[in-house]
Design a protein around this motif. Structure first.
Motif, PDB file in Angstrom:
ATOM      1  N   LYS A 250      37.432  25.669  38.773  1.00 22.27           N
ATOM      2  CA  LYS A 250      36.409  26.666  39.073  1.00 22.27           C
ATOM      3  C   LYS A 250      37.001  27.937  39.674  1.00 22.27           C
ATOM      4  CE  LYS A 250      32.479  25.449  40.744  1.00 22.27           C
ATOM      5  NZ  LYS A 250      31.438  24.890  41.658  1.00 22.27           N
ATOM      6  N   ASP A 251      37.885  27.792  40.666  1.00 23.05           N
ATOM      7  CA  ASP A 251      38.401  28.974  41.356  1.00 23.05           C
ATOM      8  C   ASP A 251      39.510  28.529  42.301  1.00 23.05           C
ATOM      9  OD1 ASP A 251      38.724  31.574  42.150  1.00 23.05           O
ATOM     10  OD2 ASP A 251      36.679  31.841  42.888  1.00 23.05           O
ATOM     11  N   THR A 252      40.154  29.492  42.938  1.00 26.26           N
ATOM     12  CA  THR A 252      41.028  29.203  44.075  1.00 26.26           C
ATOM     13  C   THR A 252      40.277  29.599  45.339  1.00 26.26           C
ATOM     14  OG1 THR A 252      42.082  31.375  43.961  1.00 26.26           O
ATOM     15  CG2 THR A 252      43.128  29.568  42.748  1.00 26.26           C
ATOM     16  N   VAL A 253      40.572  28.927  46.443  1.00 25.81           N
ATOM     17  CA  VAL A 253      39.838  29.170  47.688  1.00 25.81           C
ATOM     18  C   VAL A 253      40.808  29.460  48.810  1.00 25.81           C
ATOM     19  CG1 VAL A 253      37.921  27.695  46.980  1.00 25.81           C
ATOM     20  CG2 VAL A 253      39.799  26.721  48.296  1.00 25.81           C
ATOM     21  N   ASN A 254      40.254  29.992  49.908  1.00 24.13           N
ATOM     22  CA  ASN A 254      41.039  30.285  51.102  1.00 24.13           C
ATOM     23  C   ASN A 254      41.279  28.984  51.866  1.00 24.13           C
ATOM     24  OD1 ASN A 254      42.176  31.241  53.443  1.00 24.13           O
ATOM     25  ND2 ASN A 254      40.374  32.416  54.114  1.00 24.13           N
TER      26      ASN A 254
ATOM     27  N   ARG B 115      51.905  35.605  33.813  1.00 20.63           N
ATOM     28  CA  ARG B 115      53.056  34.917  34.403  1.00 20.63           C
ATOM     29  C   ARG B 115      52.640  33.898  35.461  1.00 20.63           C
ATOM     30  NH1 ARG B 115      58.039  33.645  32.708  1.00 20.63           N
ATOM     31  NH2 ARG B 115      59.518  33.433  34.425  1.00 20.63           N
ATOM     32  N   PHE B 116      51.650  34.224  36.285  1.00 22.89           N
ATOM     33  CA  PHE B 116      51.321  33.373  37.431  1.00 22.89           C
ATOM     34  C   PHE B 116      49.993  32.639  37.296  1.00 22.89           C
ATOM     35  CE2 PHE B 116      54.078  36.798  39.097  1.00 22.89           C
ATOM     36  CZ  PHE B 116      55.170  36.013  39.409  1.00 22.89           C
ATOM     37  N   GLY B 117      49.162  33.025  36.330  1.00 20.60           N
ATOM     38  CA  GLY B 117      47.949  32.283  36.051  1.00 20.60           C
ATOM     39  C   GLY B 117      46.795  32.579  36.991  1.00 20.60           C
ATOM     40  N   VAL B 118      45.606  32.053  36.627  1.00 20.70           N
ATOM     41  CA  VAL B 118      44.416  32.264  37.450  1.00 20.70           C
ATOM     42  C   VAL B 118      44.433  31.367  38.682  1.00 20.70           C
ATOM     43  CG1 VAL B 118      42.991  33.052  35.522  1.00 20.70           C
ATOM     44  CG2 VAL B 118      43.109  30.608  36.048  1.00 20.70           C
TER      45      VAL B 118
ATOM     46  N   GLN C  99      41.743  34.448  44.238  1.00 18.15           N
ATOM     47  CA  GLN C  99      42.614  35.005  43.221  1.00 18.15           C
ATOM     48  C   GLN C  99      41.820  35.760  42.154  1.00 18.15           C
ATOM     49  OE1 GLN C  99      46.119  34.154  43.750  1.00 18.15           O
ATOM     50  NE2 GLN C  99      46.178  36.086  42.641  1.00 18.15           N
ATOM     51  N   ARG C 100      40.660  35.224  41.789  1.00 18.99           N
ATOM     52  CA  ARG C 100      39.837  35.904  40.782  1.00 18.99           C
ATOM     53  C   ARG C 100      39.375  37.270  41.272  1.00 18.99           C
ATOM     54  NH1 ARG C 100      38.218  32.513  36.549  1.00 18.99           N
ATOM     55  NH2 ARG C 100      38.518  30.275  36.959  1.00 18.99           N
TER      56      ARG C 100
ATOM     57  N   MET D 152      46.273  40.841  49.315  1.00 18.00           N
ATOM     58  CA  MET D 152      44.822  40.677  49.343  1.00 18.00           C
ATOM     59  C   MET D 152      44.392  39.212  49.405  1.00 18.00           C
ATOM     60  SD  MET D 152      43.506  43.751  46.833  1.00 18.00           S
ATOM     61  CE  MET D 152      41.856  43.728  47.478  1.00 18.00           C
ATOM     62  N   THR D 153      45.321  38.287  49.106  1.00 16.58           N
ATOM     63  CA  THR D 153      44.992  36.865  49.246  1.00 16.58           C
ATOM     64  C   THR D 153      45.250  36.372  50.665  1.00 16.58           C
ATOM     65  OG1 THR D 153      47.221  36.166  48.589  1.00 16.58           O
ATOM     66  CG2 THR D 153      45.555  36.399  46.838  1.00 16.58           C
ATOM     67  N   ARG D 154      45.664  37.272  51.568  1.00 16.63           N
ATOM     68  CA  ARG D 154      45.926  36.908  52.954  1.00 16.63           C
ATOM     69  C   ARG D 154      44.912  37.607  53.860  1.00 16.63           C
ATOM     70  NH1 ARG D 154      50.755  34.358  52.718  1.00 16.63           N
ATOM     71  NH2 ARG D 154      52.059  34.885  50.900  1.00 16.63           N
ATOM     72  N   PRO D 155      44.442  36.934  54.897  1.00 17.53           N
ATOM     73  CA  PRO D 155      43.486  37.584  55.803  1.00 17.53           C
ATOM     74  C   PRO D 155      44.150  38.674  56.625  1.00 17.53           C
ATOM     75  CG  PRO D 155      44.175  35.480  56.716  1.00 17.53           C
ATOM     76  CD  PRO D 155      44.786  35.564  55.331  1.00 17.53           C
ATOM     77  N   ARG D 156      43.352  39.637  57.032  1.00 18.61           N
ATOM     78  CA  ARG D 156      43.833  40.664  57.954  1.00 18.61           C
ATOM     79  C   ARG D 156      42.664  41.067  58.837  1.00 18.61           C
ATOM     80  NH1 ARG D 156      44.692  45.950  53.990  1.00 18.61           N
ATOM     81  NH2 ARG D 156      42.494  46.519  53.766  1.00 18.61           N
ATOM     82  N   PRO D 157      42.898  41.797  59.924  1.00 18.39           N
ATOM     83  CA  PRO D 157      41.791  42.154  60.822  1.00 18.39           C
ATOM     84  C   PRO D 157      40.642  42.830  60.080  1.00 18.39           C
ATOM     85  CG  PRO D 157      43.894  42.691  61.843  1.00 18.39           C
ATOM     86  CD  PRO D 157      44.195  42.268  60.438  1.00 18.39           C
TER      87      PRO D 157
END
Length: 545
Positions: free
Chosen positions: A532-536, A471-474, A446-447, A434-439
């Protein structure tokens, strides 16, 4: 010779074909050739430079003996030369008898443009014949091709900057014995007579240059003009050969070998082969060793292989995170190896499906059913991997897409039928994909992914969701983090609590045209403000450093 299009080639100079028209043929007496379209060669003809003609007859190329101009004719803006009728000609067949192979140092760049692919594939020419060519490709490019696939165009670019494009289709795709490179056999389709003559000229020049480079004594041959590159081109090539630092360092270099295995395995699967037991075992051992040496460096290296396809990136990420989670839960070594191996290949069955199923934004019920076949397709190819625990394969591959509420596939299993590894794999798989784009859908933050997993507790095991986040964090290692002061930074290391304590700042969103290059760690991160967040990263066209 018959009236019609032909090519005139001088015996001296580069021998390049010039398009002319054979107008009149007086059998055994003379030929009349119209050179009106190529008047730039008239001075050479008037100087008496010898030449020969190339033409087609019955699917083959004919070349005449050396000819000389005997008479000039000019009327109504047309210019013709008359030469003696050739007393001899060579008949050249179309295919394998005249396949010219390139020696080391003879570089001809090849670009394949494939329907449905946004980015063309780059390779180098291995050999050339009248009927087709062999193209040497990186494994990542070869993994995207299929036998009998139609190519929009295949572009050949010689060192002297001469280039042309041909219609073709892929006949076969194979890997070399060491699984380090791939070769695609391409067949030309519907070439015009003029294009066939051009291909034949290139075949001859390749043979000539190959023979020249192989000579060790005697009078050396003149080099082919096709392989004489301008000085500035040579300098540019030399600069490009200079080694560039690999993002992710030595770990990413070793991880690339695992990616190469996956690409080569895809090529083999498309050719009807099984999953290669030895290669899968070695690649899995590589991941286990890299994790033991530096867990966090491995997690970051996974994010650095951005030139790989989405399928390969996903396979590597899932395998490494299953390895990391499995280690944290104390899985026995043999079972852990089986888990990692199955995670590596869990989605490779998608490479055996029609491309449309993976590109279309919406699928019909019938297409969804066909897509679900990828699970069985890869499990069927595991027969040679007798060291692989069948129970692990059933859970990690067979049940990765099942859901607690029975909404998954391929069997629609429900909670009581899904054991521990299946629940773990479902969370890891979705958390990455879900963190990768698709058609039809952009990559999620990540949030948003964590929120989705928590709010769908009926589908995903909440215990494994919490374990994954702890384990992997926000802001997982390898993600692009946005800070309060507008800085965008690649997360390279975590502290003991799973928070970033080493990053590489590459951009500030308040000044997006100015790229930055600033590693920060420890207390220096305070200047960035709160996370604040992770971004694409694709939104900002950024890749890991």
């Amino acid at each position: 010779m018959r009236p019609g299009g032909a090519s005139l080639c001088f015996e001296t100079g580069d021998g390049a074909p010039w398009p002319v028209v054979v107008m009149d043929v007086e059998q055994d007496v003379a030929l009349s050739v119209d050179v009106s379209a190529v008047r730039e060669i008239v001075p050479r003809l008037r100087r008496g430079e010898p030449f020969h003609l190339m033409g087609q007859a019955d699917g083959a190329v004919i070349t005449t003996q050396t000819l000389d101009v005997q008479e000039w004719r000019e009327s109504d803006a047309r210019l013709q030369v008359v030469c003696d009728y050739p007393q001899a000609a060579s008949l050249l067949h179309r295919r394998s008898s005249f396949r010219a192979s390139l020696r080391a140092g003879m570089e001809v760049a090849v670009t394949l443009r494939v329907a449905g692919e946004d980015t063309p594939f780059e390779g180098r020419l291995g050999n050339l014949s009248m009927g087709g060519c062999l193209v040497e490709l990186p494994l990542a490019a070869a993994a995207a091709l299929k036998p009998e696939q139609v190519i929009d165009s295949i572009r050949l670019a010689f060192p002297n900057q001469r280039h042309f494009e041909l219609p073709a289709c892929v006949r076969h795709v194979r890997t070399d014995e060491g699984w380090t490179q791939a070769q695609a056999g391409c067949e030309f389709a519907d070439l015009s007579p003029a294009m066939e003559r051009l291909v034949w000229y290139c075949v001859k020049e390749i043979e000539r240059e190959s023979a020249r480079s192989a000579m060790h004594d005697g009078r050396p041959l003149e080099p082919s003009s096709l392989f004489q590159s301008p000085r500035e081109t040579q300098q540019k090539a030399a600069r490009q050969r200079q080694t560039q630092p690999q993002p992710g360092g030595a770990v990413a270099v070793r991880l690339q070998k695992v990616a190469d295995y996956l690409n080569a395995q895809l090529v083999q699967l498309k050719s009807g082969e099984a999953v290669a037991s030895t290669q899968l075992s070695r690649s899995t051992d590589t991941l286990l060793t890299l994790w033991q040496q530096d867990r966090q460096a491995l997690l970051y290296a996974v994010a650095c292989l951005r030139d790989e396809s989405r399928l390969i990136q996903h396979s590597l990420a899932v395998a490494v995170r299953m390895l990391d989670l499995g280690q944290s839960r104390g899985l026995p070594s043999e079972r852990l190896k089986a888990v990692v191996a199955c995670a590596l290949v869990h989605d490779l069955g998608k490479g055996l499906l029609p491309d449309s199923l993976l590109r279309d934004e919406t699928l019909s019920d019938a297409e969804q059913t066909q897509l679900h076949r990828h699970v069985g397709l890869i499990r069927e190819r595991l027969g040679e991997c007798r060291w692989l625990d069948e129970d692990v394969a059933a859970q990690v591959i067979g049940m990765a897409n099942e859901r607690l509420d029975g909404s998954g596939y391929p069997a629609g299993l429900e909670s009581e039928s899904l054991p521990t590894l299946a629940r773990m794999m479902a969370v890891v798989d979705v958390a990455d994909v879900m963190t990768r784009p698709r058609p039809g859908r952009a990559a999620w933050t990540q949030r948003d992914v964590y929120r989705h997993l928590f709010t769908h507790a009926d589908a995903f095991d909440n215990t494994w969701v919490q374990r994954y986040i702890r384990r992997f964090g926000v802001a997982p290692i390898g993600s692009l983090a946005l800070y309060a002061n507008g800085a965008l930074a690649w997360v390279k290391h975590h502290d003991a609590r799973g928070n970033p304590d080493a990053v590489h700042v590459v951009l500030n969103t308040h000044s997006p045209k100015r790229r930055l290059d600033q590693p920060l760690s420890g207390p220096d991160l305070d200047q960035l403000g709160a996370l604040k967040d992770t971004v694409n990263s694709a939104r900002y066209r950024l890749t890991p450093v």
